[in-house]
Motif scaffolding. Structure first.
Motif, PDB file in Angstrom:
ATOM      1  N   ARG A 147       0.289  13.734  -1.793  1.00  0.00           N
ATOM      2  CA  ARG A 147      -0.062  13.966  -0.388  1.00  0.00           C
ATOM      3  C   ARG A 147      -0.790  15.293  -0.198  1.00  0.00           C
ATOM      4  NH1 ARG A 147       2.446  10.615   3.156  1.00  0.00           N
ATOM      5  NH2 ARG A 147       2.279  12.105   4.855  1.00  0.00           N
ATOM      6  N   LYS A 156      -2.820   4.851  -3.007  1.00  0.00           N
ATOM      7  CA  LYS A 156      -1.909   4.631  -1.873  1.00  0.00           C
ATOM      8  C   LYS A 156      -1.939   5.830  -0.922  1.00  0.00           C
ATOM      9  CE  LYS A 156       1.631   1.625  -3.934  1.00  0.00           C
ATOM     10  NZ  LYS A 156       3.047   1.590  -4.356  1.00  0.00           N
ATOM     11  N   TYR A 161      -5.057   5.966   1.114  1.00  0.00           N
ATOM     12  CA  TYR A 161      -5.015   4.990   2.206  1.00  0.00           C
ATOM     13  C   TYR A 161      -4.150   5.518   3.346  1.00  0.00           C
ATOM     14  CZ  TYR A 161      -3.874   0.698   4.725  1.00  0.00           C
ATOM     15  OH  TYR A 161      -3.689  -0.239   5.701  1.00  0.00           O
ATOM     16  N   ARG A 162      -2.973   6.048   2.993  1.00  0.00           N
ATOM     17  CA  ARG A 162      -2.069   6.573   4.018  1.00  0.00           C
ATOM     18  C   ARG A 162      -2.762   7.660   4.832  1.00  0.00           C
ATOM     19  NH1 ARG A 162       2.280   6.715  -0.096  1.00  0.00           N
ATOM     20  NH2 ARG A 162       3.596   4.906   0.290  1.00  0.00           N
ATOM     21  N   GLN A 181      -1.522  -4.622  -2.215  1.00  0.00           N
ATOM     22  CA  GLN A 181      -2.033  -4.741  -0.855  1.00  0.00           C
ATOM     23  C   GLN A 181      -3.546  -4.563  -0.924  1.00  0.00           C
ATOM     24  OE1 GLN A 181       0.657  -2.591   1.661  1.00  0.00           O
ATOM     25  NE2 GLN A 181      -0.769  -2.616   3.370  1.00  0.00           N
ATOM     26  N   ILE A 234      -5.857  -1.664   0.437  1.00  0.00           N
ATOM     27  CA  ILE A 234      -5.793  -0.319  -0.152  1.00  0.00           C
ATOM     28  C   ILE A 234      -6.875  -0.118  -1.200  1.00  0.00           C
ATOM     29  CG2 ILE A 234      -4.345   1.202  -1.581  1.00  0.00           C
ATOM     30  CD1 ILE A 234      -1.959   0.024  -0.058  1.00  0.00           C
ATOM     31  N   ILE A 241       2.301  -0.941   2.927  1.00  0.00           N
ATOM     32  CA  ILE A 241       1.987   0.485   3.076  1.00  0.00           C
ATOM     33  C   ILE A 241       1.244   0.672   4.392  1.00  0.00           C
ATOM     34  CG2 ILE A 241       0.594   2.359   2.130  1.00  0.00           C
ATOM     35  CD1 ILE A 241       1.204   0.906  -0.627  1.00  0.00           C
ATOM     36  N   ALA A 242       1.732   1.574   5.186  1.00  0.00           N
ATOM     37  CA  ALA A 242       1.117   1.797   6.504  1.00  0.00           C
ATOM     38  C   ALA A 242       0.367   3.112   6.505  1.00  0.00           C
ATOM     39  CB  ALA A 242       2.194   1.810   7.579  1.00  0.00           C
ATOM     40  N   SER A 269       4.196   9.965   6.960  1.00  0.00           N
ATOM     41  CA  SER A 269       4.165   8.543   6.689  1.00  0.00           C
ATOM     42  C   SER A 269       5.433   7.907   7.252  1.00  0.00           C
ATOM     43  CB  SER A 269       4.064   8.336   5.180  1.00  0.00           C
ATOM     44  OG  SER A 269       4.726   7.179   4.809  1.00  0.00           O
ATOM     45  N   GLN A 274       6.919   5.297   6.337  1.00  0.00           N
ATOM     46  CA  GLN A 274       7.826   4.885   5.266  1.00  0.00           C
ATOM     47  C   GLN A 274       8.556   6.053   4.661  1.00  0.00           C
ATOM     48  OE1 GLN A 274       4.534   3.331   3.713  1.00  0.00           O
ATOM     49  NE2 GLN A 274       5.128   1.182   3.823  1.00  0.00           N
ATOM     50  N   GLN A 275       7.845   7.176   4.552  1.00  0.00           N
ATOM     51  CA  GLN A 275       8.510   8.339   3.975  1.00  0.00           C
ATOM     52  C   GLN A 275       9.619   8.818   4.904  1.00  0.00           C
ATOM     53  OE1 GLN A 275       5.062  10.774   2.950  1.00  0.00           O
ATOM     54  NE2 GLN A 275       5.632  10.512   0.822  1.00  0.00           N
TER      55      GLN A 275
END
Lengths: 399, 287
Positions: free
Chosen positions: A212, A240, A243-244, A268, A271, B125-126, B137, B139-140
């Protein structure tokens, strides 16, 4: 060891039988010229080695049918390096000391090539390899080595040009610490500004479970293209996190890491949608490539098979132009048949005929143009660019 | 610049929360069993894969975490009984070395069963939510919530239940505890099971967001150990504090010195702590 000996004996026996079966005119000539393939018939390279040996054998067979080289028949000895440097060295010793071959062709694993190369240059035996490690052509091989696999610098140069062709202006590279990380940066820093694009980069730790902060840092540079230079596990996490973070730019990566496994694993499609991959490619569609297809009986022979077909062709033509079959003769003459202009030929038989007719030739092979620099690296080859669409890889171009 | 630092701290807080779970397990085992159990690398991987299978079989998140806990706990108990505890009598070092071997065995067992390819939990995954300049996030946040709930449960058990009190007593003074009728072997078994269970859950929580493969646990081993040492080996609150600090330091290090030196953060933390304050930040207080 016994196994490799048996193969050697069998090959020698086959050669003997072939000699007896040949027309008397051929038999009467001087001793045959000996060449060898040293490919991985077993071990990790096992899926490749046998076909590679077959491709080389087909070249030798064609040349023998057409009368051999310098009036001499050619015998090909095939040994197994077991994808293992130790076994590779034993086999190479046997090829050099017992069989007294002029050239060894097709070493596959970089570790095997690195171990075998000193035996070759010390005994003045020519070595053709398909190994990719940059360090190999930096060995003090005195010219007794060429490789047909592009080194990482060439690969990065071509991907840089590809990125420019996508019309991007700001490229950001995220890559873990690898032996080619620094050369990747250097190459891109040279290539991208020429096309009007800037380049920034970041080295990440491929053992982290999240990127991140790394992604934040990359996106601060607001790149319109991100080069993901890692391996599959870390690329999964990276894609991933990109994408986030809502990254909307283009993504390019190596085909060896961004592959179907990665797509399945990400699970997915959106992504990975639109991600580009690139990999060195054989010269698909070339006439030499078609010859390899016929020789090994496969619709899409792998790059290594194409490369070893080229090895055998180049070595035989170099002998023809030198009128000598020693390793040193190959070393001194190989570039005379592979580059520098002249009649374009795509196989050894035509090449040897042209040489006999006094023509200058320029071999263009199944793996690519086969032009070498002074270190033994190829100057260019084709690359295959693909793009992921709805979870499937589609070919963008082979160029 | 300030926003990216805040963002890095937020990211560090998230990863610190996830790191805290296995760190608690590691430090609790140390408190009772008196040796650093480096098999946590293999156990975390095992827990991640057990949870992966359970989740793939259709279990909910909480149910999968329970599976990860039980499988990892059982394996941890087995290895302790068979390989580590017999060595503890020779000292902490032989047991620690044996546990490194156990970790390698477990890692390769997982490799034998699942291969080297990375796998991901089939979890949608969003995109991140943005709060001003800071993004998190969803999800996190969920994973973080699960980790926090788990930590609260551990603290409640240690503080209020008989087993928890017995564990603390045994860690504090095993001889005195056994005089009071606490059976040290049983406490040791509970510590092995629960500690490794937490490690397994931690492996799964860390894998949820990224991907799992046989090296999942090995990648976080140093961070877990550093968190425990930083907080004071044997101290559960210390491990939580240590995990937050390590998590944040690792993210900040990306900004300061580059990501490739992340591993150095753990080593520097351990080195500095052992040199300046060997007891750890909170000292060794086993609850």
């Amino acid at each position: 060891m016994t196994k490799t000996f048996r193969i050697g004996r069998r090959a020698a026996l086959a050669g003997g039988v072939a000699a007896l079966a040949s027309p008397a005119v051929v038999r009467a000539q001087a001793d045959p010229i000996k060449l060898a393939t040293l490919t991985p018939l077993t071990g990790a390279g096992g899926p490749y080695g046998p076909v590679m040996a077959k491709a080389a054998a087909s070249v030798v067979e064609e040349v023998n049918k057409a009368g051999g080289v310098n009036g001499r028949r050619v015998v090909l000895v095939s040994e197994d390096d077991q994808t293992n440097p130790e076994a590779g060295v034993r086999a190479a010793r046997k090829l050099i000391d017992v069989d007294k071959v002029s050239a060894i062709m097709g070493t596959w694993a970089s570790s095997v090539t690195t171990a075998v190369a000193p035996l070759c240059w010390e005994s003045k035996t020519f070595l053709c390899t398909v190994s990719g490690a940059d360090s190999i052509t930096l060995l003090p091989h005195q010219g007794y080595l060429v490789r047909t696999q592009p080194n990482s610098k060439l690969q990065v140069m071509r991907v840089g040009e590809f990125m420019l062709s996508l019309g991007v202006k700001k490229v950001f590279t995220m890559i873990p610490q690898t032996p080619f990380t620094q050369s990747t940066f250097d190459t891109l820093n040279a290539v991208l500004p020429k096309g009007g694009a800037t380049h920034q980069s970041l080295i990440y730790d491929d053992k982290k479970t999240t990127y991140r902060t790394e992604v934040d840092q990359a996106l601060r540079a607001s790149p319109d293209l991100l080069l993901a230079g890692g391996y599959t596990p870390d690329s999964v996490v990276l894609l991933k996190d990109l994408y986030r973070a809502g990254f909307k730019g283009k993504v390019v990566g190596f085909a060896y890491s961004i592959n179907q496994k990665l797509v399945d694993q990400v699970g997915q499609n959106e992504i990975v949608e639109g991600v580009y991959t690139f990999a060195p490619s054989s010269a698909e569609g070339s006439t030499a490539y078609d010859k390899v297809k016929a020789a090994v009986g496969s619709a899409n022979p792998d790059p290594y098979t194409c490369q070893v077909y080229d090895h055998a062709s180049m070595v035989l033509m170099a002998m023809a132009i030198a009128k000598d079959s020693s390793g040193t003769a190959i070393k001194d003459n190989i570039r005379k048949v592979t580059q520098g202009g002249g009649k374009t030929v795509d196989n050894a038989v035509d090449g040897i005929k042209a040489i006999a007719a006094g023509e200058k030739i320029d071999y263009t092979g199944a793996s690519g143009p086969c032009d070498f620099d002074e270190k033994g690296d190829i100057l260019d080859c084709k690359f295959r660019y693909e793009q992921i669409k709805a979870g499937k890889f589609t070919v963008v171009k082979i160029a | 610049m300030i926003d990216i630092v805040v963002q890095a701290l937020v990211n560090g807080l998230v990863s610190g929360t996830l790191l805290a779970v296995p760190a608690i397990g590691f430090t609790a085992m140390f408190a009772v069993l008196r040796f650093p159990n480096f098999a946590v690398s293999g156990i975390a991987t095992l827990g991640a894969f057990a949870g992966y299978l359970a989740y793939g079989a259709g279990l909910q998140m909480a149910g999968s975490l329970v599976v990860a806990f039980v499988v990892a706990g059982a394996a941890g108990l087995l290895f302790d009984e068979v390989a580590h505890l017999p060595m503890v009598k020779q000292g902490a070092l032989p047991a620690a070395i044996a546990s490194i071997a156990s970790g390698l065995v477990l890692e390769n067992l997982v490799r034998l069963g699942f291969g080297n390819d990375p796998r991901g939990y089939d979890r949608p995954i969003a995109r991140d939510i943005r709060l001003g300049d800071i993004r998190v996030s969803p999800q996190q946040l969920e994973t973080m919530g699960l980790a926090l709930a788990l930590m609260l449960a551990v603290f409640a058990i240690l503080a209020f239940t008989r087993i928890g009190k017995a564990m603390r007593a045994s860690a504090d003074n095993p001889d005195l505890a056994s005089l009071k009728g606490i059976r040290p072997e049983r406490i040791a078994m509970i510590a092995s099971f629960a500690g490794m269970g937490l490690v397994g859950v931690g492996g799964m929580l860390l894998g949820l967001d990224s991907a799992i493969d046989p090296l999942t646990g090995t990648r976080i081993l140093l961070s877990i150990f550093a968190a425990a040492v930083l907080g004071g080996l044997g101290s559960v609150p210390g491990a939580v504090l240590g995990a937050f600090l390590i998590g944040m330091a690792e993210e900040l290090s990306v900004l300061a010195v580059g990501s490739q030196y992340r591993a150095a953060v753990g080593f520097v933390a351990i080195l500095a702590m052992l040199t300046l304050r060997p007891r750890g930040l909170l000292g060794e207080r086993a609850y």
